[in-house]
Design an enzyme around this catalytic site. Structure first.
Site, PDB file in Angstrom:
ATOM      1  N   GLU A 124       0.711  -8.642  -1.584  1.00 30.12           N
ATOM      2  CA  GLU A 124       1.745  -9.161  -2.613  1.00 30.12           C
ATOM      3  C   GLU A 124       2.976  -8.947  -2.976  1.00 30.12           C
ATOM      4  O   GLU A 124       3.270  -8.059  -2.407  1.00 30.12           O
ATOM      5  CB  GLU A 124       1.471  -8.931  -3.834  1.00 30.12           C
ATOM      6  CG  GLU A 124      -0.056 -10.074  -4.190  1.00 30.12           C
ATOM      7  CD  GLU A 124      -0.984 -10.436  -5.294  1.00 30.12           C
ATOM      8  OE1 GLU A 124      -1.639 -11.373  -5.807  1.00 30.12           O
ATOM      9  OE2 GLU A 124      -1.589  -8.933  -5.937  1.00 30.12           O
ATOM     10  N   CYS A 137       9.981  -7.028  -6.300  1.00 27.77           N
ATOM     11  CA  CYS A 137       8.777  -5.472  -5.824  1.00 27.77           C
ATOM     12  C   CYS A 137       8.306  -5.497  -4.108  1.00 27.77           C
ATOM     13  O   CYS A 137       7.498  -6.878  -4.213  1.00 27.77           O
ATOM     14  CB  CYS A 137       7.952  -5.382  -6.674  1.00 27.77           C
ATOM     15  SG  CYS A 137       6.871  -4.138  -7.340  1.00 27.77           S
ATOM     16  N   CYS A 144      -4.212  -0.108   0.137  1.00 26.90           N
ATOM     17  CA  CYS A 144      -3.512   1.479  -0.484  1.00 26.90           C
ATOM     18  C   CYS A 144      -4.435   2.733  -0.249  1.00 26.90           C
ATOM     19  O   CYS A 144      -6.141   2.373  -0.462  1.00 26.90           O
ATOM     20  CB  CYS A 144      -2.913   1.338  -1.365  1.00 26.90           C
ATOM     21  SG  CYS A 144      -2.235   2.897  -1.592  1.00 26.90           S
ATOM     22  N   CYS A 148      -6.006   6.236  -6.420  1.00 24.08           N
ATOM     23  CA  CYS A 148      -5.771   6.243  -7.302  1.00 24.08           C
ATOM     24  C   CYS A 148      -7.433   5.285  -8.520  1.00 24.08           C
ATOM     25  O   CYS A 148      -6.943   3.864  -8.455  1.00 24.08           O
ATOM     26  CB  CYS A 148      -4.759   5.868  -8.184  1.00 24.08           C
ATOM     27  SG  CYS A 148      -3.616   7.031  -6.734  1.00 24.08           S
ATOM     28  N   SER A 233       8.564   4.331  -3.578  1.00 21.70           N
ATOM     29  CA  SER A 233       8.306   5.117  -4.618  1.00 21.70           C
ATOM     30  C   SER A 233       7.391   6.058  -4.120  1.00 21.70           C
ATOM     31  O   SER A 233       7.413   5.469  -2.453  1.00 21.70           O
ATOM     32  CB  SER A 233       7.651   4.129  -6.488  1.00 21.70           C
ATOM     33  OG  SER A 233       6.663   3.217  -5.347  1.00 21.70           O
ATOM     34  N   CYS A 378       2.372  -3.968 -13.348  1.00 21.09           N
ATOM     35  CA  CYS A 378       2.617  -2.476 -12.812  1.00 21.09           C
ATOM     36  C   CYS A 378       0.990  -2.264 -12.927  1.00 21.09           C
ATOM     37  O   CYS A 378       0.172  -2.119 -14.375  1.00 21.09           O
ATOM     38  CB  CYS A 378       2.207  -1.266 -13.575  1.00 21.09           C
ATOM     39  SG  CYS A 378       5.094  -1.386 -14.496  1.00 21.09           S
TER      40      CYS A 378
END
Length: 413
Positions: A124, A137, A144, A148, A233, A378
């Protein structure tokens, strides 16, 4: 709920005894996407065109159509010989990503698009319109591997790295959408790109750096964006942070810290088991010293987890011991993901956290959240988890990159 047949060879992420994904540093091996113009240097493009029996200078013309006019449609390339157009497009501009669906939020100022890759992997990207700029973004991985626990993308596990061209295609299509006025403001220009979509950018280092170069190089080699309007990032891959500094690319580095103490960060950011808080902050300071670019510290505020006043004080102390004027902190109210046990801090607690940082002299701005109602904010990008090859539909949550945000270093995302 939609389900799909798993892609052959697709595997679920390795999990801990309690069912959580494990940290994955290496990307699973998958079939490579077709070669694309954006994967190649200018010289390589000319050589490829020459292999087709076409003069090398035609490669620059083809590149200008791609990077300036944002097109891969041979019919629009009237300055190229008719007999050569289709052959050049077929060889150098294959279709790499196709839209599955686009959702709008914030009165049409935010557009989230789900893309399907050549092998069925999904990612996305989020296009955000502001008063003075338009920001994309972008995703750098499908899924990933950073695991986390408060980030939905991290709970997907890592499907694979994206190629340089797959990253650049997201930028091209966003630039075309901006030009064509698909956001509420009407026709405008894509000006900013943040690597805060799906994936840990520095775990796909070479493709990310090469894609940054394509973004900032002028036509016919790239889009001609300002490097200062690009943010990369990371959750703290220290060797890669130091390597990025040596690239001498004046992009902004955003470190997703989320805890100033190792005890808590070990739980929130599994990569902290390899590189501790001090090492990550030292590498961030090194980036500032080499590039002169102020580093952004991203800090998702989680109720009763990392939002204590004493942690704000500790964070300020850790930053100030490495000097003044080198860093900016973006506290981010945690965005909800279905099934998560964590939620955003109380407003009064958030205010106290911010006040302590500012009292310590740390520039601090709470980031506004865009697109939460379409799972585009986020910590909320999960690329239609029910559609992910080899992923169970029950994993459908939403999240931005592992512990990172879908916004910019300024605090209006």
């Amino acid at each position: 709920m939609t389900t799909t047949t798993p892609t052959p060879g697709a595997a679920l992420p390795a999990t801990t005894p309690d069912g959580r994904p494990k940290l994955q540093m290496a990307a699973p091996r998958r079939g490579k996407p077709p070669m694309h113009l954006a994967d190649l240097t200018s010289a390589e493009r000319k050589a490829k065109v020459a292999e087709l029996g076409i003069p090398g200078f035609r490669a620059d013309q083809l590149s200008r159509h791609y990077f300036t006019h944002f097109t891969r449609d041979a019919e629009q390339m009237s300055d190229l010989p008719a007999a050569a157009r289709d052959e050049m497009v077929d060889a150098l501009l294959p279709e790499l990503i196709t839209p599955v669906r686009t959702m709008a939020a914030d009165g049409g100022k935010t557009l989230k698009t789900l893309w399907s890759m050549h092998d069925g992997a999904k990612v996305e990207s989020v296009l955000m319109e502001y008063r003075d700029r338009t920001t994309l973004c972008v995703s750098s991985q499908a899924g990933c591997g950073m695991a986390c626990p408060f980030c939905a993308t991290g709970q997907l596990g890592l499907t694979r790295n994206l190629s340089t061209a797959e990253i650049i295609e997201q930028v091209r299509l966003a630039a075309a959408a901006s030009r064509d006025g698909l956001t509420s403001r009407g026709p405008n220009r894509l000006s900013n790109v943040v690597f805060m979509g799906m994936g840990e950018p520095l775990a796909n280092y070479r493709a990310v750096v090469d894609s940054v170069r394509r973004m900032i190089n002028p036509a016919p080699d790239g889009f001609g964006l300002s490097a200062r309007n690009i943010t990369v990032s990371t959750v703290g891959l220290v060797p890669a942070m130091r390597k990025l500094a040596d690239e001498k690319l004046p992009v902004t580095l955003a470190l997703s810290l989320h805890a100033p103490d190792d005890e808590l960060r070990d739980e929130l950011i599994p990569i902290n088991s390899r590189w501790k808080v001090a090492e990550a902050l030292d590498a961030a300071r090194h980036y500032f010293e080499v590039t002169g670019r102020r580093v952004s510290i991203e800090y998702a505020l989680i109720r009763d987890m990392n939002d204590h006043g004493w942690r704000a004080t500790l964070l300020g102390d850790e930053l100030n011991k490495r000097g003044r004027g080198w860093v900016h902190v973006n506290p981010i109210p945690l965005n909800p993901t279905p099934g998560s046990k964590w939620t955003a801090s109380d407003p009064a607690v958030e205010d106290e956290f911010v006040a302590r940082l500012r009292h310590a002299g740390i520039p601090t701005t709470v980031r506004d959240t865009r697109g939460s109602d379409i799972d585009g904010a986020c910590g909320q990008l999960a690329a239609g988890a029910e559609d992910q090859p080899g992923r169970p539909a029950s994993r459908k949550t939403t999240g931005a990159t592992a512990g990172t945000t879908s916004g910019e270093q300024e605090a209006d995302r």
